[in-house]
Design a protein around this motif. Structure first.
Motif, PDB file in Angstrom:
ATOM      1  N   GLY A   9       0.802  -1.216   0.000  1.00  0.00           N
ATOM      2  CA  GLY A   9       0.000   0.000   0.000  1.00  0.00           C
ATOM      3  C   GLY A   9       0.833   1.262   0.000  1.00  0.00           C
ATOM      4  N   VAL A  10       1.973   1.222  -0.687  1.00  0.00           N
ATOM      5  CA  VAL A  10       2.829   2.398  -0.807  1.00  0.00           C
ATOM      6  C   VAL A  10       3.051   2.704  -2.282  1.00  0.00           C
ATOM      7  CG1 VAL A  10       3.974   1.968   1.395  1.00  0.00           C
ATOM      8  CG2 VAL A  10       4.966   1.054  -0.695  1.00  0.00           C
ATOM      9  N   GLY A  11       3.631   3.871  -2.544  1.00  0.00           N
ATOM     10  CA  GLY A  11       3.780   4.290  -3.930  1.00  0.00           C
ATOM     11  C   GLY A  11       5.193   4.301  -4.475  1.00  0.00           C
ATOM     12  N   SER A  12       6.191   3.981  -3.640  1.00  0.00           N
ATOM     13  CA  SER A  12       7.561   4.044  -4.141  1.00  0.00           C
ATOM     14  C   SER A  12       8.462   3.043  -3.426  1.00  0.00           C
ATOM     15  CB  SER A  12       8.137   5.449  -3.945  1.00  0.00           C
ATOM     16  OG  SER A  12       8.386   5.694  -2.566  1.00  0.00           O
ATOM     17  N   LEU A  13       9.614   2.810  -4.038  1.00  0.00           N
ATOM     18  CA  LEU A  13      10.602   1.916  -3.448  1.00  0.00           C
ATOM     19  C   LEU A  13      11.103   2.475  -2.118  1.00  0.00           C
ATOM     20  CD1 LEU A  13      12.367  -0.599  -3.654  1.00  0.00           C
ATOM     21  CD2 LEU A  13      13.970   0.724  -5.029  1.00  0.00           C
ATOM     22  N   GLN A  14      11.288   3.789  -2.044  1.00  0.00           N
ATOM     23  CA  GLN A  14      11.760   4.383  -0.793  1.00  0.00           C
ATOM     24  C   GLN A  14      10.753   4.173   0.338  1.00  0.00           C
ATOM     25  OE1 GLN A  14      14.863   5.600  -0.176  1.00  0.00           O
ATOM     26  NE2 GLN A  14      14.103   5.442   1.918  1.00  0.00           N
ATOM     27  N   GLU A  15       9.459   4.275   0.038  1.00  0.00           N
ATOM     28  CA  GLU A  15       8.441   4.020   1.060  1.00  0.00           C
ATOM     29  C   GLU A  15       8.483   2.565   1.528  1.00  0.00           C
ATOM     30  OE1 GLU A  15       4.475   6.104   0.564  1.00  0.00           O
ATOM     31  OE2 GLU A  15       5.379   6.412  -1.420  1.00  0.00           O
ATOM     32  N   LEU A  16       8.741   1.636   0.603  1.00  0.00           N
ATOM     33  CA  LEU A  16       8.899   0.225   0.982  1.00  0.00           C
ATOM     34  C   LEU A  16      10.061   0.073   1.955  1.00  0.00           C
ATOM     35  CD1 LEU A  16       8.494  -1.852  -2.296  1.00  0.00           C
ATOM     36  CD2 LEU A  16       7.062  -1.975  -0.269  1.00  0.00           C
TER      37      LEU A  16
END
Length: 70
Positions: free
Chosen positions: A6-13
């Motif tokens: 439920g995130v929008g980017s690799l950094q958020e992961l």
């Protein structure tokens, strides 16, 4: 994986602990379905133990660019 978490980017992961020390890879544990493939990751493979086992399902249509149709 972004939509799974439920995130929008690799950094958020990475901020949530996923893929922090490794890159994404296709698991050797998988299930072939009629419309999709499900990769199963054990704890510690792509995320901390607290995240548990992770099942990532991809529709074959999402893989058209890399699948061979013979």
């Amino acid at each position: 994986l972004c939509s799974y978490v439920g995130v929008g980017s690799l950094q958020e992961l990475k901020n949530q602990g996923y893929l922090y020390f490794m890159d994404m890879f296709p698991s050797e544990n998988f299930i072939l379905g009629e419309e999709a493939i499900t990769f199963i990751y054990n704890p510690y493979e792509i995320a901390p133990y607290e995240k548990g086992s992770i099942e990532l399902t991809l529709a074959y249509s999402e893989l058209d660019d890399i699948l061979k149709n013979d």
